[in-house]
Design a protein around this motif. Structure first.
Motif, PDB file in Angstrom:
ATOM      1  N   GLY A 174       0.977  -1.264   0.240  1.00  0.00           N
ATOM      2  CA  GLY A 174       0.267   0.055  -0.144  1.00  0.00           C
ATOM      3  C   GLY A 174       0.989   1.206   0.059  1.00  0.00           C
ATOM      4  O   GLY A 174       1.805   1.054  -0.253  1.00  0.00           O
ATOM      5  N   PRO A 175       0.414   2.337   0.461  1.00  0.00           N
ATOM      6  CA  PRO A 175       1.109   3.752   0.534  1.00  0.00           C
ATOM      7  C   PRO A 175       2.436   3.381   1.482  1.00  0.00           C
ATOM      8  O   PRO A 175       2.469   2.600   2.365  1.00  0.00           O
ATOM      9  CB  PRO A 175       0.192   4.599   1.016  1.00  0.00           C
TER      10      PRO A 175
ATOM     11  N   THR B 229      -2.596   4.564  -6.093  1.00  0.00           N
ATOM     12  CA  THR B 229      -2.875   5.030  -4.944  1.00  0.00           C
ATOM     13  C   THR B 229      -2.955   6.936  -5.188  1.00  0.00           C
ATOM     14  O   THR B 229      -3.321   7.664  -4.650  1.00  0.00           O
ATOM     15  CB  THR B 229      -1.819   5.235  -3.957  1.00  0.00           C
TER      16      THR B 229
END
Length: 79
Positions: free
Chosen positions: A7-8, A40
């Protein structure tokens, strides 16, 4: 949207490590960073910043490592 394992990328204090990567791996990291940025809606991350979360994810999902670590911890308690 492509489902990626990462993810981020969080900003955190770091320890300086110097390492050499094969050019093919660096190209793959750069491509991953670009795809991650698209997913994202952020600018692509520096490919080098992907290494830590990838290693954390790898280690965190390695059942054999977790089992060995628990066994080692259990042995340490017996001393």
């Amino acid at each position: 949207m492509t489902k990626l394992k990462l993810g981020p990328i969080e900003d955190d204090k770091s320890v300086k490590v110097t390492l050499e990567l094969p050019a093919t791996l660096h190209r793959d990291l750069a491509a991953y960073a670009e795809i991650l940025g698209r997913g994202t809606r952020q600018a692509p991350a520096d490919p080098v910043r992907l290494i830590v979360p990838m290693l954390e994810r790898f280690i965190g999902t390695d059942r054999g490592f977790a089992k060995a670590r628990r066994q080692r911890s259990g042995n340490d308690c017996e001393r």
